[in-house]
Motif scaffolding. Structure first.
Motif, PDB file in Angstrom:
ATOM      1  N   ARG A 222      -2.171   2.638   5.791  1.00 47.37           N
ATOM      2  CA  ARG A 222      -0.876   3.188   6.175  1.00 47.37           C
ATOM      3  C   ARG A 222      -0.523   2.856   7.614  1.00 47.37           C
ATOM      4  N   ASP A 270      -5.220  10.307   2.367  1.00 47.64           N
ATOM      5  CA  ASP A 270      -6.476   9.606   2.650  1.00 47.64           C
ATOM      6  C   ASP A 270      -7.663  10.171   1.860  1.00 47.64           C
ATOM      7  N   GLU A 288      -2.056  10.674  -5.949  1.00 50.01           N
ATOM      8  CA  GLU A 288      -1.447   9.993  -4.806  1.00 50.01           C
ATOM      9  C   GLU A 288      -0.448   8.959  -5.329  1.00 50.01           C
ATOM     10  N   ARG A 290       0.993   6.355  -3.787  1.00 43.47           N
ATOM     11  CA  ARG A 290       0.864   4.944  -3.395  1.00 43.47           C
ATOM     12  C   ARG A 290      -0.401   4.332  -3.992  1.00 43.47           C
ATOM     13  N   ASP A 312       2.924  10.454  -9.414  1.00 40.76           N
ATOM     14  CA  ASP A 312       3.733  11.425  -8.677  1.00 40.76           C
ATOM     15  C   ASP A 312       3.029  12.786  -8.792  1.00 40.76           C
ATOM     16  N   GLY A 313       2.862  13.469  -7.683  1.00 46.57           N
ATOM     17  CA  GLY A 313       2.210  14.779  -7.698  1.00 46.57           C
ATOM     18  C   GLY A 313       2.929  15.785  -8.594  1.00 46.57           C
ATOM     19  N   CYS A 331      -2.240  18.790   2.026  1.00 45.81           N
ATOM     20  CA  CYS A 331      -1.540  18.613   3.293  1.00 45.81           C
ATOM     21  C   CYS A 331      -0.380  17.674   2.947  1.00 45.81           C
ATOM     22  N   TYR A 340       5.838   7.453   4.076  1.00 47.05           N
ATOM     23  CA  TYR A 340       4.700   6.745   3.485  1.00 47.05           C
ATOM     24  C   TYR A 340       5.089   5.511   2.689  1.00 47.05           C
ATOM     25  N   ASN A 345      10.547   8.590  -5.398  1.00 45.90           N
ATOM     26  CA  ASN A 345       9.962   9.928  -5.540  1.00 45.90           C
ATOM     27  C   ASN A 345       8.921  10.246  -4.460  1.00 45.90           C
ATOM     28  N   ALA A 347       7.957  12.015  -1.399  1.00 45.94           N
ATOM     29  CA  ALA A 347       8.538  13.216  -0.778  1.00 45.94           C
ATOM     30  C   ALA A 347       8.990  12.944   0.657  1.00 45.94           C
TER      31      ALA A 347
HETATM   32  C1  SAM Z   1       0.446  13.947   4.573  1.00 47.98           C
HETATM   33  S1  SAM Z   1      -0.217  12.819   3.506  1.00 47.98           S
HETATM   34  C2  SAM Z   1      -1.487  13.578   2.785  1.00 47.98           C
HETATM   35  C3  SAM Z   1      -2.418  14.111   3.714  1.00 47.98           C
HETATM   36  C4  SAM Z   1      -3.420  13.180   4.273  1.00 47.98           C
HETATM   37  N1  SAM Z   1      -4.225  13.935   5.148  1.00 47.98           N
HETATM   38  C5  SAM Z   1      -2.804  12.028   5.019  1.00 47.98           C
HETATM   39  O1  SAM Z   1      -2.386  12.227   6.163  1.00 47.98           O
HETATM   40  O2  SAM Z   1      -2.819  10.943   4.522  1.00 47.98           O
HETATM   41  C6  SAM Z   1       0.877  12.892   2.202  1.00 47.98           C
HETATM   42  C7  SAM Z   1       0.602  11.921   1.099  1.00 47.98           C
HETATM   43  O3  SAM Z   1       1.480  12.275   0.041  1.00 47.98           O
HETATM   44  C8  SAM Z   1       1.841  11.089  -0.628  1.00 47.98           C
HETATM   45  N2  SAM Z   1       3.039  11.359  -1.398  1.00 47.98           N
HETATM   46  C9  SAM Z   1       4.325  11.380  -1.028  1.00 47.98           C
HETATM   47  N3  SAM Z   1       5.099  11.736  -2.050  1.00 47.98           N
HETATM   48  C10 SAM Z   1       4.301  11.941  -3.108  1.00 47.98           C
HETATM   49  C11 SAM Z   1       4.510  12.346  -4.429  1.00 47.98           C
HETATM   50  N4  SAM Z   1       5.713  12.573  -4.925  1.00 47.98           N
HETATM   51  N5  SAM Z   1       3.438  12.473  -5.219  1.00 47.98           N
HETATM   52  C12 SAM Z   1       2.180  12.232  -4.764  1.00 47.98           C
HETATM   53  N6  SAM Z   1       1.927  11.841  -3.527  1.00 47.98           N
HETATM   54  C13 SAM Z   1       2.978  11.713  -2.694  1.00 47.98           C
HETATM   55  C14 SAM Z   1       1.998  10.068   0.495  1.00 47.98           C
HETATM   56  O4  SAM Z   1       1.879   8.764  -0.001  1.00 47.98           O
HETATM   57  C15 SAM Z   1       0.892  10.462   1.453  1.00 47.98           C
HETATM   58  O5  SAM Z   1      -0.241   9.704   1.246  1.00 47.98           O
END
Ligand code: SAM
Length: 479
Positions: A222, A270, A288, A290, A312-313, A331, A340, A345, A347
Motif C-alpha cells: 500500500r 495488513d 479484505e 484488495r 467486500d467486508g 480497524c 486504499y 465498494n 469504504a
Molecule cells: C485501515 S485498514 C485496515 C487496518 C490495517 N491496520 C491497515 O492499516 O492496513 C482498512 C482496510 O480495509 C480495506 N477495505 C476498504 N473497504 C473495504 C470493504 N468494503 N471490504 C473489505 N475491506 C475493505 C482496505 O483495503 C484496507 O486494507
C-alpha cells in the motif's frame, strides 16, 4: 565555597551518616554513567567538609573507588552496557578506555570544600544536595528525549508502570508477593489495563520491536496511500502507509479474545492482527477487498491458523457462519484519510461520509451476526476532520452503530501514539488553532449478558512469561 582542586579519591572519607542509599541494580548504572561521561566529574566536583568527609557525592565516590580497582574487562563490561559507548567509533572507545586506565594509575578527583559550615549546616547540606523541588515534565521527556538514554542516565522514566507496580494501591494486581514474583501490571497484562494505553512506554516499545521483527510486514502493498503526515489505526508509518500496532493486537487478543477460539476482521488490511491472533492460538479469518493485500497476507501467514479472503467486508456472512466467532476485531478505514483503492465498494473511496458509514454499518451489522453470544468486538478508530476542519464524530458514529445492532459500548481506551513528526506539524496546525492529535480510540463492545464474562473468559495469566514460547526474549533491546 572554595574553588575545586584535585585530590586522590582514596583521601575522600565516605560519609557513613549519609541517609541516601542506592539499590544494587542502580549502583552499576551510576558507574556506567560516570565512565561514559568523565568530563562531568570536573564540572560537578564532590563537596567535602574540612575533614575530607563527603557532604555531596557519596555515591559517586563509591563508584569511583570501584572504577579505581576495576580490571580492564570489568571496565569494558560496564561501558558496553551504555548505548552512548556502543555508538562511539572504535577510536573513541579506545580513547575512553585509555583515559580510565591512566586515571586508575593516578586516581584523582575534583573536590570543593564547604568551608565554615556548622555541624547543623553540614546535615542540612547533605539532604538539600539530594532533594529537588522541581518536577519532571514527563510529556516533554517522552516527546523530546530518548527513553533508553534517560534510563541510562539514571532517570526512572516510565512512571505509569511504576505506579502500576504498586498494585496494592489500586487493588488491580493480586497479592503483593505475587506482584513481586512476576513484576508489574505490564508483565501480567502486557500494558496496565487502564483507559490510557501508552505506546511510548518502554515495555510497549520493547514488545513492539519483537513482534515487528517476527511479522516483518512493512506495508509494501500500500505504498503511498496515506495522507501526508497523518496516522491511521494507531499505526506507525512504514513506507508511507499505516500498520496496525502489534502490541495493540496482542492486547486485544489477550484481554478480549478466547485462547483456542476464533477471531475475524471484515476490514482486514495488513497481516498484523491475523499473525498475532494465530500466534496466540486463535483461528483467524480476515476479509479484505484488495486482492494484492489478501494474497500477500496469505503468504505471510502460511502454515499458521489464519486465512485472508478477498471480498467486500459487507459479505462477511457468506464466508463465516452466524454465531461462530469469539472475537471481532477491526480497524476500518477512517473515511478517506487513507484511500486504499479505486474500487467502488472500497469504504475509503466513497463520495460522502454518509456513504462511507453505510458500508461500515452493513459490514459490522453482518459481522455482529457472526459473533457468538457473550463475546466482544474491539474496534480501533480515530476521529477525522471534514473539509471545513470540523470533526465528523466518527468515534461517536461507530458507538451508535454498534449499539443499534445489539452491542453497547463496554470499554473505551485512549491509545497514545508515538509523537513522531507531530511537533513540527503542529506549528502549522496551530495557525488554525488545531490541537495535534496523538491518540486513537479503542472501543470495546459486548454482545450478550455481562454477568457471563467471568465464566466465559479465563483469568489472564502472566503474558510476559509466554514470550519465551514464541522464541522471543523480553530482555531484547527496544527498537
Ligand atoms: C485501515 S485498514 C485496515 C487496518 C490495517 N491496520 C491497515 O492499516 O492496513 C482498512 C482496510 O480495509 C480495506 N477495505 C476498504 N473497504 C473495504 C470493504 N468494503 N471490504 C473489505 N475491506 C475493505 C482496505 O483495503 C484496507 O486494507
Amino acid at each position: 565555597m572554595s574553588k575545586s582542586t584535585q585530590i586522590p579519591v582514596t583521601d575522600i572519607i565516605l560519609n557513613e551518616d549519609n541517609p541516601r542509599q542506592m539499590s544494587e541494580d542502580k549502583f552499576p548504572r551510576l558507574i556506567e554513567s560516570l565512565l561514559v561521561f568523565p568530563k562531568m566529574l570536573k564540572t560537578r566536583p564532590m563537596v567535602l567538609d574540612e575533614n575530607g568527609v563527603v557532604l555531596g557525592g557519596n555515591m559517586r565516590t563509591r563508584a569511583l573507588l570501584w572504577i579505581k580497582d576495576a580490571t580492564l574487562q570489568q571496565l569494558k563490561e560496564r561501558l558496553e552496557a551504555q548505548s552512548k559507548y556502543k555508538n562511539m567509533t572504535e577510536y573513541e572507545q579506545k580513547q575512553l578506555i585509555e583515559f580510565w586506565q591512566s586515571w586508575q594509575a593516578r586516581p584523582k578527583v575534583y573536590v570543593t570544600y564547604a568551608e565554615g559550615y556548622t555541624e547543623e549546616e553540614k546535615r542540612e547540606f547533605v539532604i538539600k544536595d539530594n532533594t529537588s523541588f522541581g518536577d519532571w515534565d514527563w510529556n516533554e521527556l517522552a516527546n523530546n528525549w530518548e527513553p533508553m538514554e534517560l534510563e541510562e542516565w539514571g532517570l526512572d522514566c516510565w512512571q505509569p508502570d511504576k505506579v502500576a507496580e504498586g498494585g496494592d494501591n489500586d487493588g488491580s494486581t493480586g497479592s503483593s508477593s505475587e506482584a513481586g514474583k512476576h513484576g508489574s501490571l505490564s508483565d501480567k497484562f502486557i500494558a496496565p489495563p487502564f483507559t490510557i494505553l501508552d505506546t511510548r512506554q518502554g515495555y510497549w516499545r520493547q514488545r513492539k520491536a519483537m513482534w515487528r521483527e517476527r511479522i516483518a510486514d512493512f506495508g509494501e502493498s500500500r505504498e503511498g496511500t496515506l495522507a501526508d503526515g497523518e496516522t491511521n489505526c494507531m499505526a506507525t508509518i512504514n513506507n508511507g502507509v499505516s500498520l496496525l500496532d502489534p502490541v495493540m493486537a496482542e492486547i486485544v487478543c489477550r484481554w478480549f479474545g478466547i485462547e483456542g477460539g476464533t477471531a475475524f476482521d471484515c476490514f482486514a488490511g495488513d497481516t498484523v492482527f491475523g499473525y498475532v491472533a494465530a500466534t496466540l492460538g486463535m483461528s483467524f479469518t480476515g476479509i479484505e477487498l484488495r486482492e494484492e493485500q489478501a494474497t500477500l497476507n496469505n503468504e505471510r501467514v502460511e502454515g499458521m491458523c489464519a486465512r485472508y479472503i478477498c471480498d467486500d467486508g459487507q459479505n462477511v456472512g457468506k464466508h463465516i457462519a452466524a454465531g461462530s466467532q469469539d472475537l471481532l476485531f477491526s480497524c476500518p478505514p477512517y473515511y478517506d484519510l487513507e484511500v486504499y483503492s479505486d474500487k467502488p465498494n472500497d469504504a475509503s473511496n466513497q463520495p460522502t461520509y454518509e456513504a462511507f458509514l453505510d458500508i461500515l454499518e452493513n459490514a459490522f451489522a453482518n459481522a455482529i451476526d457472526c459473533l457468538k453470544q457473550n463475546r466482544f468486538a474491539v474496534i480501533v478508530v480515530g476521529d477525522i476532520r471534514d473539509k471545513e476542519g470540523y470533526y465528523y464524530d466518527f468515534v461517536g458514529d461507530i458507538k451508535r452503530m454498534f449499539k443499534a445492532h445489539g452491542m453497547p459500548l463496554y470499554n473505551e481506551c485512549i491509545i497514545v501514539e508515538p509523537i513522531g513528526t507531530l511537533p513540527q506539524r503542529v506549528q502549522r496546525y496551530m495557525r488554525n488553532r488545531k490541537v495535534g492529535k496523538c491518540h486513537q480510540n479503542v472501543l470495546v463492545f459486548y454482545k450478550g449478558d455481562i454477568k457471563a464474562i467471568p465464566t466465559t473468559y479465563n483469568e489472564i495469566t502472566y503474558a510476559s512469561e509466554d514470550l519465551a514460547a514464541f522464541g522471543m526474549d523480553n530482555n531484547d533491546t527496544a527498537e
